[in-house]
Design a protein around this motif. Structure first.
Motif, PDB file in Angstrom:
ATOM      1  N   THR A 196      -6.238  27.584  -0.517  1.00 49.86           N
ATOM      2  CA  THR A 196      -6.203  28.787   0.309  1.00 49.86           C
ATOM      3  C   THR A 196      -5.303  29.842  -0.310  1.00 49.86           C
ATOM      4  N   TRP A 197      -4.197  29.419  -0.870  1.00 51.06           N
ATOM      5  CA  TRP A 197      -3.281  30.339  -1.550  1.00 51.06           C
ATOM      6  C   TRP A 197      -4.007  31.024  -2.714  1.00 51.06           C
ATOM      7  N   PHE A 201      -8.371  32.598   9.249  1.00 53.48           N
ATOM      8  CA  PHE A 201      -7.802  31.528  10.065  1.00 53.48           C
ATOM      9  C   PHE A 201      -7.932  30.235   9.265  1.00 53.48           C
ATOM     10  N   VAL A 202      -6.920  29.361   9.353  1.00 50.91           N
ATOM     11  CA  VAL A 202      -7.000  28.086   8.639  1.00 50.91           C
ATOM     12  C   VAL A 202      -6.054  27.077   9.290  1.00 50.91           C
ATOM     13  N   GLU A 203      -6.397  25.819   9.115  1.00 50.96           N
ATOM     14  CA  GLU A 203      -5.510  24.713   9.487  1.00 50.96           C
ATOM     15  C   GLU A 203      -5.305  23.884   8.221  1.00 50.96           C
ATOM     16  N   HIS A 204      -4.046  23.722   7.825  1.00 49.89           N
ATOM     17  CA  HIS A 204      -3.753  23.007   6.581  1.00 49.89           C
ATOM     18  C   HIS A 204      -3.440  21.536   6.839  1.00 49.89           C
ATOM     19  N   PRO A 205      -3.755  20.658   5.879  1.00 50.60           N
ATOM     20  CA  PRO A 205      -3.187  19.309   5.888  1.00 50.60           C
ATOM     21  C   PRO A 205      -1.660  19.448   5.734  1.00 50.60           C
ATOM     22  N   HIS A 206      -0.937  18.372   6.010  1.00 52.69           N
ATOM     23  CA  HIS A 206       0.533  18.418   6.005  1.00 52.69           C
ATOM     24  C   HIS A 206       1.080  19.004   4.701  1.00 52.69           C
ATOM     25  N   VAL A 207       1.888  20.052   4.825  1.00 53.61           N
ATOM     26  CA  VAL A 207       2.444  20.710   3.649  1.00 53.61           C
ATOM     27  C   VAL A 207       3.738  21.433   4.017  1.00 53.61           C
ATOM     28  N   TYR A 208       4.698  21.393   3.095  1.00 53.54           N
ATOM     29  CA  TYR A 208       5.898  22.218   3.204  1.00 53.54           C
ATOM     30  C   TYR A 208       5.799  23.313   2.154  1.00 53.54           C
ATOM     31  N   THR A 209       6.147  24.535   2.529  1.00 54.40           N
ATOM     32  CA  THR A 209       6.153  25.636   1.572  1.00 54.40           C
ATOM     33  C   THR A 209       7.522  26.303   1.584  1.00 54.40           C
ATOM     34  N   LEU A 210       8.009  26.621   0.392  1.00 56.19           N
ATOM     35  CA  LEU A 210       9.327  27.232   0.241  1.00 56.19           C
ATOM     36  C   LEU A 210       9.155  28.639  -0.304  1.00 56.19           C
ATOM     37  N   GLY A 211       9.623  29.637   0.468  1.00 55.57           N
ATOM     38  CA  GLY A 211       9.522  31.021   0.048  1.00 55.57           C
ATOM     39  C   GLY A 211      10.436  31.338  -1.115  1.00 55.57           C
ATOM     40  N   LYS A 212      10.248  32.529  -1.697  1.00 56.97           N
ATOM     41  CA  LYS A 212      10.971  32.883  -2.927  1.00 56.97           C
ATOM     42  C   LYS A 212      12.477  33.022  -2.717  1.00 56.97           C
ATOM     43  N   SER A 213      12.904  33.248  -1.467  1.00 53.63           N
ATOM     44  CA  SER A 213      14.345  33.328  -1.207  1.00 53.63           C
ATOM     45  C   SER A 213      14.892  32.032  -0.616  1.00 53.63           C
ATOM     46  N   ILE A 250       2.627  14.279   2.229  1.00 57.09           N
ATOM     47  CA  ILE A 250       2.925  15.684   2.498  1.00 57.09           C
ATOM     48  C   ILE A 250       3.009  16.419   1.162  1.00 57.09           C
ATOM     49  N   SER A 251       2.283  17.512   1.040  1.00 53.11           N
ATOM     50  CA  SER A 251       2.351  18.331  -0.165  1.00 53.11           C
ATOM     51  C   SER A 251       3.559  19.267  -0.082  1.00 53.11           C
ATOM     52  N   PHE A 252       3.966  19.786  -1.232  1.00 55.90           N
ATOM     53  CA  PHE A 252       5.072  20.738  -1.272  1.00 55.90           C
ATOM     54  C   PHE A 252       4.803  21.787  -2.335  1.00 55.90           C
ATOM     55  N   TYR A 253       5.023  23.063  -1.971  1.00 54.79           N
ATOM     56  CA  TYR A 253       4.819  24.149  -2.920  1.00 54.79           C
ATOM     57  C   TYR A 253       5.926  25.193  -2.790  1.00 54.79           C
ATOM     58  N   LYS A 254       6.405  25.666  -3.939  1.00 53.96           N
ATOM     59  CA  LYS A 254       7.226  26.879  -3.966  1.00 53.96           C
ATOM     60  C   LYS A 254       6.248  28.039  -4.082  1.00 53.96           C
ATOM     61  N   ILE A 255       6.378  29.009  -3.177  1.00 57.91           N
ATOM     62  CA  ILE A 255       5.374  30.072  -3.148  1.00 57.91           C
ATOM     63  C   ILE A 255       6.031  31.456  -3.174  1.00 57.91           C
ATOM     64  N   ASN A 256       5.184  32.496  -3.163  1.00 60.91           N
ATOM     65  CA  ASN A 256       5.659  33.857  -3.411  1.00 60.91           C
ATOM     66  C   ASN A 256       5.764  34.728  -2.160  1.00 60.91           C
ATOM     67  N   ARG A 257       5.856  34.117  -1.000  1.00 60.63           N
ATOM     68  CA  ARG A 257       6.104  34.910   0.214  1.00 60.63           C
ATOM     69  C   ARG A 257       7.609  35.037   0.433  1.00 60.63           C
TER      70      ARG A 257
END
Length: 237
Positions: A18-19, A51-63, A81-88
């Protein structure tokens, strides 16, 4: 200005996929804007609402701070559980089943060029939606999102928000806890705030909600507050 918005419900979809889809869509709008200016054209740019529903995931913003993730790589794998550093903007949050995630990909030049106003209107959409269920949503000074019982020892977040913009085009958005399993928030310090808790509509109301009904209310108030002409439903991008 084009105030129509293409509405796409992705149902359940992986966060990374989705990202990537958001990034591709934002870039196509930005490219159109650059072409318009370079060639002195006036071709309307598109707007989208996912609109979306994600499987279990943690996302870490740029700050965000990695210390706010309380699980190591092995534990994440064990719990699937997935994990992503993202650009929000913003810190760490959780997405998962029972949560309504909304990603408006708007060319704000079709609406207004004010990021502060954009965030406040997103908050107002959610405040109005949960208000229809008898919940009093509020803003917390310096903490983007929608909260309950602000200014008390029982303050709790019901909707997280984080965005990114490029040439006035938005991506990312909001995550409203509807029937969300709040246990997943125990493994992070949500939004980097350790003195407030997280809640859901289900917990507050004592009953599971119809997610489609909540989505319709979100669209109603979004259309009203952003002065959208029409939502045009599409099956995919």
């Amino acid at each position: 200005m084009n105030k129509n918005v293409c509405l796409i419900d992705l149902s359940q979809k992986d966060f990374k996929d989705t990202w990537d889809l958001q990034t591709k869509t934002l870039q196509s709008i930005v490219d159109s804007k650059i072409k318009n200016r370079r060639e002195e054209l006036n071709i309307p740019t598109s707007n989208y609402f996912l609109f979306v529903e994600h499987p279990h995931v943690y996302t870490l913003g740029k700050s965000g701070d990695m210390k706010h993730l309380l699980l190591n790589e092995k534990q994440l794998k064990e719990k699937e559980i997935s994990f992503y550093k993202i650009n929000r903007g913003g810190d760490i949050t959780y997405h998962g089943p029972g949560q309504i995630v909304g990603y408006p990909i708007l060319d704000l030049e079709n609406f207004f060029t004010d990021i502060h106003k954009y965030l406040r209107l997103l908050e107002e959409v959610i405040i109005k939606v949960i208000g229809e269920y008898g919940l009093k949503g509020e803003r917390s000074n310096g903490e983007t999102g929608v909260w309950l019982d602000v200014g008390t020892p029982f303050a709790r977040k019901i909707c997280a928000m984080g965005i990114r913009t490029s040439r006035w085009v938005t991506m990312h958005g909001f995550a409203l806890n509807v029937n969300t399993n709040l246990g997943y928030f125990d493994h992070i310090i949500p939004c980097g705030i350790n003195d407030k808790s997280v809640t859901s509509m289900e917990v507050e109301l004592g009953t599971k909600l119809n997610v489609d009904e909540v989505k319709e209310k979100i669209l109603f108030h979004f259309k009203e507050l952003f002065e959208v002409n029409e939502f045009i439903k599409k099956a995919s991008l």
